[in-house]
Design an enzyme around this catalytic site. Sequence first.
Site, PDB file in Angstrom:
ATOM      1  CB  CYS A   1     -10.148  -1.587  -7.524  1.00  0.00           C
ATOM      2  SG  CYS A   1      -9.600   0.093  -7.914  1.00  0.00           S
TER       3      CYS A   1
ATOM      4  CB  CYS B   1      -5.634   0.936  -7.878  1.00  0.00           C
ATOM      5  SG  CYS B   1      -6.502   2.266  -6.981  1.00  0.00           S
TER       6      CYS B   1
ATOM      7  CG  HIS C   1       0.315   6.108  -0.673  1.00  0.00           C
ATOM      8  ND1 HIS C   1      -0.840   6.454  -1.340  1.00  0.00           N
ATOM      9  CD2 HIS C   1      -0.074   5.693   0.564  1.00  0.00           C
ATOM     10  CE1 HIS C   1      -1.876   6.255  -0.542  1.00  0.00           C
ATOM     11  NE2 HIS C   1      -1.445   5.784   0.609  1.00  0.00           N
TER      12      HIS C   1
ATOM     13  CG  HIS D   1      -1.701   1.246   1.440  1.00  0.00           C
ATOM     14  ND1 HIS D   1      -3.024   1.359   1.065  1.00  0.00           N
ATOM     15  CD2 HIS D   1      -1.359   2.447   1.985  1.00  0.00           C
ATOM     16  CE1 HIS D   1      -3.454   2.587   1.368  1.00  0.00           C
ATOM     17  NE2 HIS D   1      -2.463   3.255   1.928  1.00  0.00           N
ATOM     18  CD  GLU D   2       1.750   3.634   3.784  1.00  0.00           C
ATOM     19  OE1 GLU D   2       1.969   4.643   3.099  1.00  0.00           O
ATOM     20  OE2 GLU D   2       0.842   3.584   4.632  1.00  0.00           O
TER      21      GLU D   2
ATOM     22  CG  HIS E   1      -5.697   6.949   0.797  1.00  0.00           C
ATOM     23  ND1 HIS E   1      -5.344   7.989   1.633  1.00  0.00           N
ATOM     24  CD2 HIS E   1      -4.927   5.895   1.187  1.00  0.00           C
ATOM     25  CE1 HIS E   1      -4.414   7.579   2.482  1.00  0.00           C
ATOM     26  NE2 HIS E   1      -4.147   6.320   2.232  1.00  0.00           N
ATOM     27  CB  CYS E   2      -8.645   3.107  -3.975  1.00  0.00           C
ATOM     28  SG  CYS E   2      -9.893   2.534  -5.154  1.00  0.00           S
TER      29      CYS E   2
ATOM     30  CB  CYS F   1      -8.969  -0.888  -3.866  1.00  0.00           C
ATOM     31  SG  CYS F   1      -7.393  -0.561  -4.689  1.00  0.00           S
TER      32      CYS F   1
END
Length: 360
Positions: A289, A292, A258, A254-255, A264-265, A270
Site C-alpha cells: 500500500c 508501506c 519485516h 513480506h518477511e 504488519h499493515c 497490502c
Amino acid sequence: MQIIRHSEQTLKTALISKNPVLVSQYEKLDAGEQRLMNEAFQPASDLFGPITLHSPSDWITSHPEAPQDFEQFFSDPYRKTPSPDKRSVYIQAIGSLGNTRIISEEYIKWLTGYCKAYFYGLRVKLLEPVPVSATRCSFRVNENTQNLQIHAGDILKFLKKKKPEDAFCIVGITMIDLYPRDSWNFVFGQASLTDGVGIFSFARYGSDFYSMRYEGKVKKLKKTSSSDYSIFNNYYIPEITSVLLLRSCKTLTHEIGHIFGLRHCQWLACLMQGSNHLEESDRRPLNLCPICLRKLQCAVGFSIVERYKALVRWIDDESSGTPGATPEHSREGNGNLPKPVEAFKEWKEWIIKCLAVLQK
C-alpha cells in the site's frame, strides 16, 4: 465479512504525517510519486482498497497489534537501514528446492530476480546451497501432518554465523516445513530483525499439502542419533507451479520487509498484512500500500517508476532474469526453464495502471 475502512484524514496522516520535517520530505518527492501515493486516501481509488476480514481466525482479529504509520516507522530507534557497505541481501537455500538440480536452481534464480526487482537498488546475492545436515539443526516428524520439520531457531543461529560482512540481511529458504518450538504445530517463517536473519519455508504452498494424497508423510522417524540426517536424502518436494512461485515470492518479500522494520499493515490491502493461514495469505496482494511503499522507499531509496518497471520486466522475462547470479557449479547442464508467471499476470496489469498514474 468485515471491511476495515479508515477515514481519508487518518490515511493521509498515516502516509504523510503531521511532522513538518516529514511533510516537507513528502513534498520533495517526484510529482508522479506523490500522485500515486495520494491514492491511499482517495475513496474512489481502484488501485488501493480497504482490508477485508473473512473470519475470526484472520490475523488482525486474532493477533491485535498497534498500527505503524510512516512517522512511527521513520522514528523507530531499532530500525536498521542499508548502508553503503551493507547493502546486500543474501539468499541461502537449505536442501533442494526442486525435484531435479535444474528445477531447484532455476526456482532459486526466479526468487532472486524477483527480490532484485522488489527491493530495487539493493544487491541480491546467492550463496551456495547447503544440505540440512550442514545446519546441525534439530528436526522432527509432525504428529498431525506426519511431514518432516526442521527447527527454525537452529537455522537462524546457523545463518547468523554465515552472514557475510557486506550483508544487510541473510535469508534462508527451504522446501522443508518449519517449527519454532516443540509445542507449536508449524511456522511459515521466522526472523530476527536485530540480527538481520530470516528463514522461510515454502513446504505448505504446494497444491497437495492439505490433501489426503499428500506424498510427504513420513510414517516413522528412524534415526540412530541427533546427527543422523539421512532421512532428508529423498524428502518430498512439491511441483514448482505458478501459484507456488507466487506464494513463495509473497512470503519472501513480506518477511524481508519485516527485516527493514515494516510491521504488519493495518491501513489498506497490502503485502505487509499479517496472515494466519494459507487462504488469508492468498488474499493478500503482492503490492505494498502507499504507506508501506513510502516506508520501503525511505529505507532503500529507489525510484518507484524504475522499481515497477523492473517488476514488469521480471514477469515478462521467460527465464530467470538474473544472468550470472547462479553459483559456478550450476552453469553446467541444460539451459533455462520457462518461468511459470501465469499467476502474476493480473498483478502486471495493476502495475501498468500505477505506471500510468506515475507518468502522467
